[in-house]
Scaffold this motif. Structure first.
Motif, PDB file in Angstrom:
ATOM      1  N   LYS B  51       0.750  -1.151  -0.002  1.00 38.63           N
ATOM      2  CA  LYS B  51       0.152  -0.019   0.005  1.00 38.63           C
ATOM      3  C   LYS B  51       0.747   1.153  -0.082  1.00 38.63           C
ATOM      4  N   SER B  52       1.743   1.275   0.875  1.00 36.92           N
ATOM      5  CA  SER B  52       2.545   2.475   1.086  1.00 36.92           C
ATOM      6  C   SER B  52       3.520   2.630  -0.259  1.00 36.92           C
ATOM      7  N   THR B  53       3.819   1.550  -0.650  1.00 40.34           N
ATOM      8  CA  THR B  53       4.885   1.590  -1.798  1.00 40.34           C
ATOM      9  C   THR B  53       3.894   2.132  -3.076  1.00 40.34           C
ATOM     10  N   PRO B  89       1.882  11.027   5.070  1.00 39.02           N
ATOM     11  CA  PRO B  89       2.668   9.804   5.081  1.00 39.02           C
ATOM     12  C   PRO B  89       2.224   8.880   6.370  1.00 39.02           C
ATOM     13  N   GLU B  90       2.791   7.483   6.398  1.00 34.91           N
ATOM     14  CA  GLU B  90       2.480   6.609   7.066  1.00 34.91           C
ATOM     15  C   GLU B  90       2.828   7.205   8.617  1.00 34.91           C
ATOM     16  N   GLU B  91       4.014   7.738   8.749  1.00 36.98           N
ATOM     17  CA  GLU B  91       4.135   8.586   9.986  1.00 36.98           C
ATOM     18  C   GLU B  91       4.367  10.020   9.602  1.00 36.98           C
ATOM     19  N   LEU B 165      -4.036   9.762   1.948  1.00 36.79           N
ATOM     20  CA  LEU B 165      -3.841   9.710   3.296  1.00 36.79           C
ATOM     21  C   LEU B 165      -3.547   8.083   3.495  1.00 36.79           C
ATOM     22  N   ASP B 166      -2.290   7.904   4.160  1.00 30.72           N
ATOM     23  CA  ASP B 166      -1.688   6.523   4.447  1.00 30.72           C
ATOM     24  C   ASP B 166      -1.930   6.554   5.953  1.00 30.72           C
ATOM     25  N   GLU B 167      -2.859   5.682   6.347  1.00 26.24           N
ATOM     26  CA  GLU B 167      -3.202   5.375   7.681  1.00 26.24           C
ATOM     27  C   GLU B 167      -3.579   6.727   8.292  1.00 26.24           C
ATOM     28  N   PRO B 168      -4.482   7.510   7.935  1.00 21.86           N
ATOM     29  CA  PRO B 168      -4.674   8.972   8.720  1.00 21.86           C
ATOM     30  C   PRO B 168      -5.156   8.403  10.253  1.00 21.86           C
TER      31      PRO B 168
HETATM   32 MG   LIG Z   1       2.314   1.256   4.783  1.00 22.70          MG
END
Ligand SMILES: [Mg+2]
Ligand SMILES: Nc1ncnc2c1ncn2[C@@H]1O[C@H](COP(=O)(O)OP(=O)(O)OP(=O)(O)O)[C@@H](O)[C@H]1O
Lengths: 455, 407
Positions: B51-53, B89-91, B165-168
């Protein structure tokens, strides 16, 4: 434009919050009052101030170099490592702007640091100066807080060529050419020997030099004077040998003569009244060797004799020197940015340090590397020797020689920093070499997948 | 919802190579999907499914090995279209040495926002995420959830058309989670496109119009959430409440017609079980997940939950949310309805409606004309409220305490 200033502002913010510039300023400022008690020179106030100037400028440039390198690489590689850059790259900011923004921020830090430190050094010098007696003050004004421009003696290139040709011809005819050397090498040796002969004074001989292009208006300035700066060698090799010298400077009605014993292998300066300047701006200098103990007296080809005349005030010279320091620091920032585009923190630091040390030692290396080349490539024009020489010349073209730009010697010897040095620094070091580095940096960085984690 | 595709991904593959150029990980494998303008698109998948990729490729942080990616019709690495993108981003990846205000201003300046507009948005966003009182505190001193809120705020600073949104909601408290979900829905109401990536299935189910589920870098399935979750085996008839005698009659009728009657409740399958089923199926189909492998499923770990006769409270809440969401979808314009949803979601808060939340966003996104005198606390009744008061009340209690502590 706002994006660019945002990036440069942010790195200043980072540096300030990390407190590196503050610590550095405290270090340098703290050093200066300590120096007069620690440093020892010839015991004169001038010598003391000269040392303070030298050391504080060298300290400034060293610490600021390290700071520039560290801040640039720490900030840049940190952005990638801790992925702060993800948020920047997701914004409409081209990657070259990121590099240029960083540069602008660091240039600003360097500019401010140099201004503060320069002011501190000037104040320290002035305080030292104000404590001197009248004669000390005069000496300091004439030797330190001033700037002189040097003139080299007139050199008859045509005559020299003829001499070299004649020597080569006679050597060929007499079959004295070394077999294991190339024509170029042999010619080089003849040139060197001939030049040495032209600067040689046998016992009870006199040699004369002509210096041209000295401004005649100086004759009207009573308080000013010229200086003859020179160094001798002689056939007597004993340690600290003092050679009896006789100098006659000028011609016709106004000749300044002086006889003195001076240590060989050291620089000396003779103060000459301005009245010796001829109407066409030339000065004739004659040296007579009458010291039997000395044997033959030589004037070195490099570091040869010079006549110095006052040109400018100290402050403008000081500003020029600091501007050059700024260019050197900027170059280091460019280099550090370039390294950070593809290396991780410790390796980028090592990479830039390597070039910093090479650049600092360039004079030394330049002196010895050709020797190495000669030993290695002696008498053989093999592929390897050609390759070696070519790489060497390329390397010396590419490596910046920082001693050309860190002109502390000029400052403390009251030597004028020529505009040509500034131009060279601006165009070659800053715009050309620095520009190339940043271009390559942008090229590499544009192709980098910043999303990949680094160590 | 228009048919214009904001994001188009065709046969995207991403292979990570090692130092010697040997393929190490195939993080994405022949992935294709598109995101239409105005929809909320969910990217689901277990850990390490890519997903993040995918998101990094969309933003130009990674380059595709094969395949084509376009965002707003231009290649992903185009700088100018990033003007229209907001990214979380994720973080949070914020600078620890900046304070909240400086951070948001910094990101605003990267968009070349005029100074006044930028200041105004920073103020509004800080208020929206409830961090106005701690705006001067350095981010290194922020808690994880607080930093996350700043991350969300920075993603909205440019009034983006597309929000990635990556894991908001990771790291956010339940209230924060709810608020972010509201914000996302409000963004959709304003015609924004959202690409949402999350493990929290309840979030996805609440928010997304369409989803794609990744497994081992491959697409396990894609479709409208309603379609994916609708059960083709059964028929659902919705009517007004039937009195018990009528119900009995109906049951008789079923018996007479010989039709099995399963239940009279809501037949919608829950996303969680659907997700687990999909992954299980994908795992069986592709034995080797090309290095990007998800964790093994511990038998009974999730099924236990499913089988538990007494659903836990969270599940009940989810059920109620799902029900409400359907209502919302059918009657989107109906204000009263949405107010009802709000009060259901925020059972413990008073009657302030969600329209205020919408107004906050509207306010936030329409600040080209700066509001005069931000500092003035004077209340103008004609002025729309600056914040979702329901949410901010809850938050203010929280950060107000902190302020007290600081004093
Ligand atoms: Mg990820
Ligand atoms: N730079 C890299 N080098 C090698 N493999 C990588 C790299 N980046 C990601 N991967 C691999 O690609 C796969 C997908 O990673 P990705 O971060 O996209 O997963 P994800 O779906 O976001 O997971 P999560 O839910 O945990 O965030 C993983 O197997 C990961 O190990």
């Amino acid at each position: 434009m706002r994006d660019l200033t945002a990036i440069s502002h942010k790195i200043v913010q980072e540096a300030v919050r990390m407190r590196t510039p503050v610590v550095l300023l405290i270090f340098v400022i703290g050093m200066i009052p300590l120096m007069p008690f620690v440093l020892r020179d010839d015991g004169t106030l001038r010598g003391q101030l000269q040392l303070i100037l030298n050391y504080s400028v060298i300290l400034t440039v060293t610490l600021l170099s390290l700071q520039s390198i560290y801040l640039t690489i720490h900030s840049f590689t940190g952005e990638i490592k801790y992925k702060h850059f993800f948020l920047i790259d997701a914004k409409p900011v081209a990657r070259w702007k990121f590099l240029v923004g960083k540069f602008l921020g660091l240039a600003w830090i360097n500019l401010v640091s140099l201004t503060i430190l320069g002011t501190v050094i000037l104040v320290a010098l002035y305080l030292g100066y104000s404590q001197g007696s009248a004669s000390e003050k005069k000496q300091i004004r004439h030797e330190l807080l001033t700037s002189y421009r040097g003139v080299k003696p007139y050199f008859d290139e045509e005559r020299f060529q003829k001499l070299v040709e004649a020597e080569y011809k006679s050597m060929t005819e007499e079959n004295r050419l070394a077999q294991d050397k190339t024509v170029l090498q042999i010619r080089g040796e003849i040139r060197l020997r001939t030049r040495q002969q032209m600067n040689m004074v046998p016992l009870s001989f006199q040699r004369r030099w002509l210096f041209q292009g000295i401004p005649t208006y100086l004759r009207k300035m009573e308080s000013s004077y010229l200086k003859l700066r020179y160094k001798t060698y002689c056939s007597n090799m004993s340690y600290q040998f003092q050679c009896n010298e006789k100098w006659d400077i000028g011609s016709g009605g106004s000749v300044y003569s002086e006889s003195n014993a001076r240590t060989v292998n050291e620089f000396h300066e003779i103060i000459i009244p301005v009245s010796v300047i001829e109407d066409d701006g030339s000065v004739i200098v004659a040296f007579t060797n009458y010291d039997e103990a000395a044997g033959i007296v030589y004037f070195p080809v490099e570091d040869g004799m010079e006549v110095l005349y006052p040109q400018n005030n100290f402050l403008s010279n000081f500003l020029k020197a600091f501007f050059l320091l700024f260019l050197v620091l900027s170059f280091l920032v460019f280099l550090a940015l370039f390294a950070s585009t593809f290396l991780t923190f410790p390796i980028a630091i090592l990479f830039v340090m390597y070039f910093l040390v090479l650049g600092m030692l360039a004079d030394f290396l330049l002196e010895f590397a050709p020797l190495g080349a000669e030993i290695l490539t002696k008498n053989k024009d093999t592929l390897w020797s050609i390759f070696y020489q070519k790489t060497l010349s390329v390397a010396f073209g590419v490596f910046p020689n920082f001693s050309e730009y860190v002109l502390t010697g000029h400052l403390s010897n009251g030597r004028l920093i020529e505009w040509s040095s500034i131009a060279k620094g601006t165009f070659i070091l800053f715009l050309f070499k620095g520009g190339l580095l940043i271009l390559f940096g942008c090229f590499i960085f544009n192709r980098r997948e910043v999303g990949k984690p680094t160590l | 919802m228009s048919e214009y595709n904001v994001i188009e991904i065709h046969n995207l593959s991403k292979i990570f190579y090692d130092f010697w150029g040997r393929a190490k990980v195939r993080a994405l494998d022949d992935l294709s999907f598109h995101v239409k303008q105005g929809e909320i698109f969910g990217l689901l998948g277990p850990n390490g499914s890519g997903k993040s990729t995918t998101i990094k490729i969309l933003l130009g942080l990674l380059f595709p090995t094969f395949g084509k990616v376009s965002v707003f019709g231009s290649p992903a690495r185009n700088v100018s279209h990033k003007q229209k993108i907001g990214f979380l981003p994720e973080e949070s990846y914020l600078y620890p040495y900046q304070n909240a205000e400086e951070a948001l201003t910094f990101y605003g300046r990267l968009f070349n926002l005029p100074h006044k507009v930028c200041q105004q948005r920073v103020d509004n966003l800080l208020e929206m995420v409830g961090l106005t009182r701690v705006r001067k505190r350095l981010l290194k001193e922020y808690s994880k959830g607080m930093a996350r809120r700043i991350g969300i705020a920075q993603a909205l600073i440019n009034d983006p058309q597309l929000i990635i949104l990556d894991e908001p909601t990771s790291g956010l408290d339940p209230i924060g989670t709810r608020e972010i979900k509201d914000v996302i829905l409000q963004l959709k109401e304003h015609g924004k496109t959202v690409l949402l990536c999350s493990h929290l299935l309840a979030d996805v189910e609440d928010l997304c119009d369409r989803v794609t589920i990744l497994y081992g870098g491959k697409q396990a399935c894609e479709g409208q959430i309603g379609e994916l979750l609708s059960n083709q085996e059964v028929t659902q008839v919705v009517s007004e409440r039937l009195p018990s005698d009528k119900l009995e009659k109906l049951k008789d009728w079923f018996e007479k017609e010989n039709i099995a009657l399963h239940s009279v409740g809501n037949p919608t399958e829950r996303l969680e079980s659907f997700f687990l089923k999909t992954i299980e199926k994908a795992r069986n189909e592709q034995k080797d997940a090309h290095g990007a492998d998800a964790g093994r499923r511990v038998e009974g770990l999730f099924t236990d939950v499913e089988k538990t006769p007494e659903k836990d409270v969270g599940a009940k809440v989810l059920d109620s949310l799902v029900k409400k969401k359907e209502t919302r979808e059918s009657e989107e314009d109906n204000k009263e309805e949405s107010e009802e949803i709000k009060s259901a979601n925020q059972a413990d808060t008073s009657s302030k409606g969600s329209s205020e939340g919408t107004k906050v966003i509207a306010n936030l996104l329409k600040i080209e004309k700066p509001v005069p005198e931000v500092g003035k606390k004077e209340k103008d009744p004609s002025e729309p409220p600056k914040n979702n008061e329901v949410l901010s009340k809850l938050l203010k209690k929280n950060s107000g305490d902190e302020e007290e502590n600081e004093k």
